[in-house]
Design a protein around this motif. Structure first.
Motif, PDB file in Angstrom:
ATOM      1  N   HIS A  35       0.871  -1.181   0.000  1.00 26.01           N
ATOM      2  CA  HIS A  35       0.000   0.000   0.000  1.00 26.01           C
ATOM      3  C   HIS A  35       0.906   1.229   0.000  1.00 26.01           C
ATOM      4  O   HIS A  35       1.726   1.399   0.909  1.00 26.01           O
ATOM      5  CB  HIS A  35      -0.912  -0.002   1.230  1.00 26.01           C
ATOM      6  CG  HIS A  35      -2.021   1.003   1.130  1.00 26.01           C
ATOM      7  ND1 HIS A  35      -2.977   1.152   2.094  1.00 26.01           N
ATOM      8  CD2 HIS A  35      -2.324   1.906   0.173  1.00 26.01           C
ATOM      9  CE1 HIS A  35      -3.833   2.100   1.734  1.00 26.01           C
ATOM     10  NE2 HIS A  35      -3.451   2.577   0.572  1.00 26.01           N
ATOM     11  N   ALA A  36       0.787   2.066  -1.026  1.00 29.98           N
ATOM     12  CA  ALA A  36       1.695   3.216  -1.156  1.00 29.98           C
ATOM     13  C   ALA A  36       0.912   4.520  -1.263  1.00 29.98           C
ATOM     14  O   ALA A  36      -0.143   4.575  -1.894  1.00 29.98           O
ATOM     15  CB  ALA A  36       2.571   3.042  -2.390  1.00 29.98           C
ATOM     16  N   VAL A  37       1.446   5.542  -0.621  1.00 30.89           N
ATOM     17  CA  VAL A  37       0.887   6.893  -0.752  1.00 30.89           C
ATOM     18  C   VAL A  37       2.004   7.779  -1.297  1.00 30.89           C
ATOM     19  O   VAL A  37       3.093   7.838  -0.714  1.00 30.89           O
ATOM     20  CB  VAL A  37       0.414   7.429   0.618  1.00 30.89           C
ATOM     21  CG1 VAL A  37      -0.108   8.864   0.481  1.00 30.89           C
ATOM     22  CG2 VAL A  37      -0.661   6.524   1.211  1.00 30.89           C
ATOM     23  N   ASP A  66       7.597  12.928  -5.430  1.00 33.99           N
ATOM     24  CA  ASP A  66       8.949  13.170  -4.912  1.00 33.99           C
ATOM     25  C   ASP A  66       9.071  12.738  -3.457  1.00 33.99           C
ATOM     26  O   ASP A  66      10.141  12.894  -2.853  1.00 33.99           O
ATOM     27  CB  ASP A  66       9.400  14.614  -5.113  1.00 33.99           C
ATOM     28  CG  ASP A  66       8.475  15.623  -4.490  1.00 33.99           C
ATOM     29  OD1 ASP A  66       7.276  15.320  -4.337  1.00 33.99           O
ATOM     30  OD2 ASP A  66       8.945  16.732  -4.153  1.00 33.99           O
ATOM     31  N   ALA A  67       8.011  12.168  -2.907  1.00 35.70           N
ATOM     32  CA  ALA A  67       8.076  11.581  -1.562  1.00 35.70           C
ATOM     33  C   ALA A  67       6.994  10.507  -1.501  1.00 35.70           C
ATOM     34  O   ALA A  67       6.024  10.553  -2.265  1.00 35.70           O
ATOM     35  CB  ALA A  67       7.844  12.636  -0.497  1.00 35.70           C
ATOM     36  N   ALA A  68       7.187   9.554  -0.614  1.00 34.60           N
ATOM     37  CA  ALA A  68       6.217   8.460  -0.526  1.00 34.60           C
ATOM     38  C   ALA A  68       6.335   7.739   0.805  1.00 34.60           C
ATOM     39  O   ALA A  68       7.399   7.736   1.430  1.00 34.60           O
ATOM     40  CB  ALA A  68       6.451   7.454  -1.662  1.00 34.60           C
ATOM     41  N   VAL A  69       5.224   7.169   1.224  1.00 31.74           N
ATOM     42  CA  VAL A  69       5.213   6.258   2.377  1.00 31.74           C
ATOM     43  C   VAL A  69       4.574   4.958   1.891  1.00 31.74           C
ATOM     44  O   VAL A  69       3.508   4.977   1.280  1.00 31.74           O
ATOM     45  CB  VAL A  69       4.407   6.843   3.558  1.00 31.74           C
ATOM     46  CG1 VAL A  69       4.365   5.848   4.715  1.00 31.74           C
ATOM     47  CG2 VAL A  69       5.004   8.176   4.008  1.00 31.74           C
ATOM     48  N   VAL A  70       5.273   3.854   2.129  1.00 29.59           N
ATOM     49  CA  VAL A  70       4.801   2.547   1.636  1.00 29.59           C
ATOM     50  C   VAL A  70       4.685   1.604   2.826  1.00 29.59           C
ATOM     51  O   VAL A  70       5.586   1.559   3.672  1.00 29.59           O
ATOM     52  CB  VAL A  70       5.808   1.936   0.627  1.00 29.59           C
ATOM     53  CG1 VAL A  70       5.255   0.643   0.042  1.00 29.59           C
ATOM     54  CG2 VAL A  70       6.163   2.915  -0.479  1.00 29.59           C
ATOM     55  N   THR A  71       3.589   0.865   2.892  1.00 29.13           N
ATOM     56  CA  THR A  71       3.539  -0.229   3.868  1.00 29.13           C
ATOM     57  C   THR A  71       3.510  -1.558   3.117  1.00 29.13           C
ATOM     58  O   THR A  71       2.859  -1.684   2.084  1.00 29.13           O
ATOM     59  CB  THR A  71       2.322  -0.148   4.820  1.00 29.13           C
ATOM     60  OG1 THR A  71       1.140  -0.087   4.046  1.00 29.13           O
ATOM     61  CG2 THR A  71       2.395   1.049   5.727  1.00 29.13           C
ATOM     62  N   GLU A 123       1.263   1.258  -8.766  1.00 21.76           N
ATOM     63  CA  GLU A 123      -0.182   1.055  -8.993  1.00 21.76           C
ATOM     64  C   GLU A 123      -0.986   1.526  -7.779  1.00 21.76           C
ATOM     65  O   GLU A 123      -1.982   2.250  -7.910  1.00 21.76           O
ATOM     66  CB  GLU A 123      -0.428  -0.444  -9.266  1.00 21.76           C
ATOM     67  CG  GLU A 123      -1.873  -0.781  -9.581  1.00 21.76           C
ATOM     68  CD  GLU A 123      -2.095  -2.301  -9.643  1.00 21.76           C
ATOM     69  OE1 GLU A 123      -1.145  -3.054  -9.985  1.00 21.76           O
ATOM     70  OE2 GLU A 123      -3.229  -2.729  -9.332  1.00 21.76           O
ATOM     71  N   SER A 124      -0.524   1.154  -6.590  1.00 22.77           N
ATOM     72  CA  SER A 124      -1.245   1.516  -5.369  1.00 22.77           C
ATOM     73  C   SER A 124      -1.270   3.023  -5.144  1.00 22.77           C
ATOM     74  O   SER A 124      -2.303   3.589  -4.782  1.00 22.77           O
ATOM     75  CB  SER A 124      -0.589   0.804  -4.171  1.00 22.77           C
ATOM     76  OG  SER A 124      -1.155   1.261  -2.972  1.00 22.77           O
ATOM     77  N   ALA A 125      -0.133   3.686  -5.389  1.00 26.44           N
ATOM     78  CA  ALA A 125      -0.071   5.138  -5.161  1.00 26.44           C
ATOM     79  C   ALA A 125      -1.010   5.876  -6.114  1.00 26.44           C
ATOM     80  O   ALA A 125      -1.544   6.933  -5.777  1.00 26.44           O
ATOM     81  CB  ALA A 125       1.362   5.641  -5.330  1.00 26.44           C
ATOM     82  N   HIS A 126      -1.219   5.319  -7.314  1.00 23.89           N
ATOM     83  CA  HIS A 126      -2.116   5.982  -8.269  1.00 23.89           C
ATOM     84  C   HIS A 126      -3.581   5.635  -8.014  1.00 23.89           C
ATOM     85  O   HIS A 126      -4.465   6.470  -8.194  1.00 23.89           O
ATOM     86  CB  HIS A 126      -1.708   5.650  -9.709  1.00 23.89           C
ATOM     87  CG  HIS A 126      -0.448   6.380 -10.125  1.00 23.89           C
ATOM     88  ND1 HIS A 126      -0.438   7.735 -10.403  1.00 23.89           N
ATOM     89  CD2 HIS A 126       0.829   5.968 -10.255  1.00 23.89           C
ATOM     90  CE1 HIS A 126       0.803   8.120 -10.704  1.00 23.89           C
ATOM     91  NE2 HIS A 126       1.589   7.069 -10.616  1.00 23.89           N
ATOM     92  N   SER A 127      -3.846   4.423  -7.543  1.00 21.88           N
ATOM     93  CA  SER A 127      -5.247   4.016  -7.348  1.00 21.88           C
ATOM     94  C   SER A 127      -5.754   4.342  -5.946  1.00 21.88           C
ATOM     95  O   SER A 127      -6.945   4.413  -5.707  1.00 21.88           O
ATOM     96  CB  SER A 127      -5.394   2.515  -7.593  1.00 21.88           C
ATOM     97  OG  SER A 127      -4.763   1.810  -6.522  1.00 21.88           O
ATOM     98  N   GLY A 128      -4.820   4.488  -5.002  1.00 20.16           N
ATOM     99  CA  GLY A 128      -5.221   4.703  -3.606  1.00 20.16           C
ATOM    100  C   GLY A 128      -5.614   3.409  -2.909  1.00 20.16           C
ATOM    101  O   GLY A 128      -6.039   3.425  -1.758  1.00 20.16           O
ATOM    102  N   GLN A 129      -5.453   2.288  -3.604  1.00 14.12           N
ATOM    103  CA  GLN A 129      -5.861   0.990  -3.043  1.00 14.12           C
ATOM    104  C   GLN A 129      -4.645   0.106  -2.769  1.00 14.12           C
ATOM    105  O   GLN A 129      -3.665   0.172  -3.507  1.00 14.12           O
ATOM    106  CB  GLN A 129      -6.759   0.239  -4.045  1.00 14.12           C
ATOM    107  CG  GLN A 129      -8.037   0.962  -4.397  1.00 14.12           C
ATOM    108  CD  GLN A 129      -8.908   1.217  -3.174  1.00 14.12           C
ATOM    109  OE1 GLN A 129      -9.103   0.322  -2.354  1.00 14.12           O
ATOM    110  NE2 GLN A 129      -9.408   2.441  -3.038  1.00 14.12           N
ATOM    111  N   PRO A 130      -4.704  -0.736  -1.743  1.00 15.63           N
ATOM    112  CA  PRO A 130      -3.627  -1.715  -1.553  1.00 15.63           C
ATOM    113  C   PRO A 130      -3.593  -2.706  -2.720  1.00 15.63           C
ATOM    114  O   PRO A 130      -4.636  -2.956  -3.333  1.00 15.63           O
ATOM    115  CB  PRO A 130      -4.012  -2.441  -0.261  1.00 15.63           C
ATOM    116  CG  PRO A 130      -5.257  -1.831   0.239  1.00 15.63           C
ATOM    117  CD  PRO A 130      -5.790  -0.869  -0.760  1.00 15.63           C
TER     118      PRO A 130
END
Ligand SMILES: NC(=O)c1ccc[n+]([C@@H]2O[C@H](COP(=O)([O-])OP(=O)(O)OC[C@H]3O[C@@H](n4cnc5c(N)ncnc54)[C@H](O)[C@@H]3O)[C@@H](O)[C@H]2O)c1
Length: 329
Positions: free
Chosen positions: A190-192, A207-212, A318-325
């Motif tokens: 899951h990425a933001v 240019d920044a991200a948080v991934v679980t 994919e997750s960062a663009h869709s907002g979904q895990p």
């Protein structure tokens, strides 16, 4: 003594040339780069030969092993050509910019029998490796949470970002490998992504991200990335387990602290960027490669690790663009 050639005399080519030249069991034989006098300039610093065409590297009987530091889209072609010429390969990350390129070459990649290692240098950083060994030794019990912080001092130029494959393939790829190193198979991503710098946002990249990342074991990793950091190259890691925690802090040139009327416990900034911060890691990575080649054993970070890290990068994108895990099969 392993005779090594370097393909690509750019930023990472310079790091590897310095590391190979200083290694007691390696000889920098040849540097290759087709553009300008880049190869000749770098080679002459270390008394090595230079060439402009990678074919000359593959055909050179003196060359035992090749370090691939060319641009990412050339990694698979250079790796395969070197392997076909029976050279051992230390290839930079990522393996490709697109899983489709890996799939198109999968039969040839599967057929590689020469030793191939990928440049996931952080596994060899003395602090991170010490944390990993302590986890393996059961010092903190079952690993429950892993936190990886990786912030660059400043963003690369927009021209670089446009062709980099995006933050997850270019930057987070190291952290995906570190997460796999500690946690094994990852089953959910899951990425933001964040758009903090408008110039980078214009390229379409974050240019920044948080991934679980959720591991098959149930443990969770959190990766925090930023293309810029006011206090320097911020590289930390924490492993938290049932019976304790392990923390790898930032590295500084020395441990002196200043206290006066304005500040207390003030320290030097963090070591500046990857060349300085991970100098030991590149050296130990090269040692692990040479050891495997000379002993005929499998290098510690192979093609499968490079492919797994790229798969995680694609899932994060994919997750960062869709907002979904994204669940991984
Ligand atoms: N592991 C790490 O810490 C790390 C750090 C930086 C870069 N990298 C990776 O290394 C690779 C190169 O990155 P860089 O920052 O050094 O890029 P760079 O642009 O500075 O260097 C790439 C070099 O390859 C040369 N090149 C282009 N086509 C070539 C060809 N056909 N044959 C031989 N050389 C060719 C270019 O002229 C250039 O000098 C990238 O895949 C990047 O992801 C890894």
């Amino acid at each position: 003594m392993l005779n090594i050639a370097i393909i690509g005399a750019g930023r990472i080519g310079h790091v590897h040339a310095r590391t190979v030249a200083a290694h007691p069991q390696a000889n920098l034989a040849l540097v290759c780069d087709p553009f300008g006098d880049a190869a000749q300039k770098l080679a002459s610093q270390y008394g090595a030969r230079s060439c402009k065409d990678a074919e000359e590297v593959f055909a050179d009987p003196e060359v035992d092993a090749v370090v691939v530091g060319s641009p990412t889209p050339l990694h698979i072609p250079h790796l395969l050509a070197a392997a076909k010429a029976d050279k051992a390969v230390l290839c930079e990350k990522p393996i490709a910019l697109d899983m489709k390129d890996v799939e198109a070459a999968s039969a040839e990649l599967d057929a590689v029998t020469t030793p191939v290692m990928f440049g996931f240098n952080r596994r060899f950083d003395p602090s991170f490796a010490t944390v990993h060994a302590a986890v393996q030794d059961g010092k903190i019990g079952a690993l429950e949470q892993l936190t990886i912080i990786s912030r660059d001092p400043a963003a690369p130029p927009a021209e670089y970002i446009k062709v980099s494959g995006g933050i997850f393939r270019d930057m987070t790829i190291h952290d995906f490998d570190t997460a796999r190193f500690f946690l094994g198979d990852i089953v959910e991503v899951h990425a933001v992504g964040q758009h903090l710098d408008p110039a980078i946002a214009e390229t379409g990249d974050f240019d920044a991200a948080v991934v679980t990342l959720k591991a098959a074991s149930g443990a969770v990793a959190t990766i925090i990335n930023n293309r810029h950091c006011a206090s320097g190259y911020d590289q930390r890691l924490e492993a938290s387990g049932r019976d304790g925690a392990l923390l790898a802090e930032n590295v500084r040139a020395h441990t002196v602290r200043l206290s006066n009327a304005e500040v207390t416990d003030a320290q030097e900034p963090y070591l500046d960027f990857f060349l300085e911060r991970y100098a030991d890691a590149y050296r130990l990575e090269l040692s692990a490669f040479i050891e495997a080649v000379e002993a005929g054993t499998t290098p510690p970070t192979g093609i499968a690790d490079a492919v797994a890290a790229l798969r995680l990068a694609e899932a994060a994108t994919e997750s960062a663009h869709s907002g979904q895990p994204v669940r991984l099969a």
